[in-house]
Scaffold this motif. Structure first.
Motif, mmCIF file in Angstrom:
data_model
loop_
_atom_site.group_PDB
_atom_site.id
_atom_site.type_symbol
_atom_site.label_atom_id
_atom_site.label_comp_id
_atom_site.label_asym_id
_atom_site.label_seq_id
_atom_site.Cartn_x
_atom_site.Cartn_y
_atom_site.Cartn_z
ATOM 1 N N MET A 1 0.844 42.122 -17.416
ATOM 2 C CA MET A 1 0.601 41.573 -16.089
ATOM 3 C C MET A 1 0.212 42.721 -15.158
ATOM 4 O O MET A 1 0.271 43.888 -15.532
ATOM 5 N N TYR A 2 -0.151 42.399 -13.933
ATOM 6 C CA TYR A 2 -0.494 43.435 -12.958
ATOM 7 C C TYR A 2 0.800 43.978 -12.377
ATOM 8 O O TYR A 2 1.443 43.339 -11.533
ATOM 9 N N TYR B 1 -7.589 39.072 -6.522
ATOM 10 C CA TYR B 1 -7.086 40.411 -6.202
ATOM 11 C C TYR B 1 -8.044 41.134 -5.257
ATOM 12 O O TYR B 1 -7.623 41.717 -4.245
ATOM 13 N N ASP C 1 -8.838 45.576 -12.783
ATOM 14 C CA ASP C 1 -8.831 45.525 -11.323
ATOM 15 C C ASP C 1 -9.896 46.456 -10.753
ATOM 16 O O ASP C 1 -10.638 46.102 -9.828
ATOM 17 N N GLU D 1 -7.321 47.348 -19.380
ATOM 18 C CA GLU D 1 -6.132 47.763 -18.637
ATOM 19 C C GLU D 1 -6.461 48.077 -17.180
ATOM 20 O O GLU D 1 -5.563 48.091 -16.331
ATOM 21 N N GLY E 1 -6.111 39.944 -23.803
ATOM 22 C CA GLY E 1 -7.338 40.540 -23.281
ATOM 23 C C GLY E 1 -8.269 41.024 -24.365
ATOM 24 O O GLY E 1 -9.482 40.770 -24.330
ATOM 25 N N VAL F 1 -1.267 37.839 -11.710
ATOM 26 C CA VAL F 1 -2.514 37.531 -12.423
ATOM 27 C C VAL F 1 -3.632 37.715 -11.410
ATOM 28 O O VAL F 1 -3.664 37.017 -10.386
ATOM 29 N N ARG G 1 -1.359 48.647 -13.020
ATOM 30 C CA ARG G 1 -2.247 48.441 -14.160
ATOM 31 C C ARG G 1 -1.969 47.082 -14.789
ATOM 32 O O ARG G 1 -0.897 46.486 -14.593
ATOM 33 N N ILE G 2 -2.929 46.598 -15.562
ATOM 34 C CA ILE G 2 -2.732 45.380 -16.344
ATOM 35 C C ILE G 2 -1.926 45.771 -17.577
ATOM 36 O O ILE G 2 -2.456 46.367 -18.508
ATOM 37 N N HIS G 3 -0.616 45.418 -17.567
ATOM 38 C CA HIS G 3 0.237 46.008 -18.609
ATOM 39 C C HIS G 3 1.434 45.126 -18.978
ATOM 40 O O HIS G 3 2.578 45.562 -18.845
#
Length: 527
Positions: A512-513, A427, A74, A71, A252, A398, A508-510
């Motif tokens: 997607m970002y 990113y 990044d 999560e 993930g 992404v 957060r990665i949730h």
């Protein structure tokens, strides 16, 4: 000497020198490549976290004992760049090849420029298994473009890319996309409470808009996603949205953690498979309805209002090609586009001065609320496009993409063997002051000359921000996603001043970002 033998002699005399030159050139290139390879440092010298015996680096993704969170990938990516530099090797991932994180735009460009006719993206073993083993009865040898490689991918992409990637084709759908955007604006207006705030689950409403947009483009079908009854959690539209979110949420864990699903059916694997079955079954129900409608009309002749399904059928009479393409659009088009819209709206709410510049531009192009936003008028909304690009630079939906090396390659001075998965860390790169001045500042103006198609003064690296990827495996739905995003943002800003009065949201990665928390926007109607 006969005519045939005479022609052969003439042909050899004419082309033999050229063939010799070609062979000499190929030999020289191969010799240079060999020399570059020999001078490069060995793969074992690539820096990165050291794998432990047996468990490698997989343990880092385990709960409680690991220091890598999916999560917060990044943050993990930034830390790896800070600690190890422009190239980082993550080796010893049980059940999958090594991953090579690349943070250098020049090297990324070099990989893209030298890619082969059929480049491989890093594989998704879980989705590959679903398409080619679990549901082989459905997909067969025609499994689309997602998690497909080699000749099967190339043949399918060749059939559909003319329709999907030509800008003039996307422009034909301005009218239905505008209708859907206006329905979303009305829906948002009706959802507001006494404080003029939308509910906590407003992101789900954006998902519905995205699903409705895809259905209009792909199938020329109205699903009614923004009708009142779709608030019911048992509706097919909501089931499809929930399934897409479940699919992305579990990718993930299945791809980076130890692949127990290869040994037995884990709870995560069951949820993942059930989600994909739901996406496939509901999507195909709507696709079949659209096909029946076309067949009942007795013709698939095209006009400016024809669906993507209809256009593909006109080029390829095999309905499976059109069906699988539409299914892929539902699979990867809902969550990605809606997350981008949510992020753009949030950033505009955080930067009211930029929002007002955008509103002034929209008001100039659309002087009244009844003005239609045609393709020609969209072209003039340069600040709108700059706001979108700036948001996706800072917060790409992404955060990275990549390639699986199909041959031994030298990258950043290291010998990278065939089969290594190279991940382009967009990113981190696009938020680096090496490539963008004041990278932590929301400055749409940095893109203005680019969006207005004036290349003068371009001072950024073209491979430092690639939210849709690049090359032969660039996002196939990019043209439609661009159009949908531009339209709905323009309509929302035309109608509302968008505010946000709560604690600043982290990303957060949730899955997607995306901003992590309720999008409780205050929507104030403009006069």
């Amino acid at each position: 000497m006969g005519v045939r033998s005479g022609f052969i002699c003439w042909h050899r005399a004419l082309f033999a020198p050229r063939l010799h030159l070609v062979r000499c050139f190929e030999s020289s290139v191969a010799s240079i490549q060999d020399e570059v390879w020999e001078r490069a440092r060995p793969y074992s010298a690539v820096p990165g976290p050291k794998p432990l015996p047996i468990v490698g680096n997989t343990w880092r993704f385990l709960p409680f004992i690991g220091n890598f969170s999916i999560e917060e990938i990044d943050r993990v990516s930034r830390d790896l760049h800070r600690q190890y530099g422009r190239i980082v090797k993550l080796a010893g991932l049980m059940g999958r090849p090594d991953m090579l994180f690349l943070y250098d735009a020049d090297e990324i460009e070099r990989v893209f420029r030298n890619e082969e006719l059929m480049p491989h993206r890093p594989s998704m073993p879980s989705l590959d298994y679903y398409k080619h083993v679990h549901r082989k009865d459905f997909f067969g040898d025609n499994a689309g473009v997602i998690a497909v490689h080699g000749e099967k991918w190339y043949k399918f992409r060749t059939r559909v890319q003319q329709i999907m990637l030509q800008p003039r084709t996307a422009k034909l759908y301005v009218e239905p996309i505008e209708e859907t955007a206006m329905a979303f604006v009305k829906r948002a207006q009706n959802l507001r409470n006494s404080k003029l705030e939308v509910p906590d689950d407003f992101l789900n409403e954006i998902h519905k808009w995205s699903l409705e947009s895809i259905a209009r483009v792909a199938l020329d079908m109205r699903l009614g996603c923004m009708d009142e009854q779709v608030t019911n959690s048992t509706s097919e539209a909501q089931q499809l949205i929930d399934a897409v979110i479940t699919f992305f949420s579990n990718v993930g864990a299945l791809e980076l953690k130890f692949p127990f699903w290869r040994l037995f059916s884990t709870p995560t694997w069951k949820k993942y498979i059930n989600a994909l079955d739901t996406i496939t079954n509901i999507s195909m129900k709507h696709i079949s309805t659209a096909l029946q409608h076309l067949h009942s009309s007795g013709s698939v002749q095209m006009d400016n209002k024809s669906s993507v399904l209809q256009r593909v059928l006109a080029l390829d009479p095999d309905p499976r090609t059109a069906c699988i393409l539409a299914l892929d659009m539902f699979l990867v088009g809902i969550d990605t586009t809606s997350t981008a819209v949510a992020s753009i709206l949030y950033q505009l709410s955080q930067h009211p001065e930029k929002q007002e510049i955008l509103y002034d531009e929209i008001r100039t192009i659309l002087p009244s609320h009844d003005s239609s936003l045609t393709a020609e008028r969209l072209e003039k909304l340069n600040y709108l496009k700059a706001c979108i690009k700036e948001t996706l630079r800072m917060y790409p939906v992404v955060i990275g993409n990549g390639r699986c090396m199909t041959r031994d390659t030298v990258i950043a001075g290291y010998q990278i063997p065939k089969g290594t998965q190279v991940v382009f860390q967009h990113y981190v790169i696009s938020n680096s002051d090496q490539y963008f001045p004041q990278p932590d500042q929301f400055i749409p103006e940095r893109w203005f000359k680019i969006c207005s198609k004036s290349k003068q003064g371009q001072n950024y690296h073209p491979f430092a921000s690639l939210p849709f990827g690049y090359g032969r495996r660039m996002c196939l739905g990019r043209r439609f996603a661009d159009l949908e995003i531009q339209m709905v943002i323009a309509k929302m800003i035309q109608k509302f001043r968008i505010e946000y009065h709560y604690e600043k949201l982290q990303y957060r990665i949730h899955p997607m970002y995306t901003p992590d928390g309720p999008l409780r926007f205050r929507l104030i109607e403009r006069e």
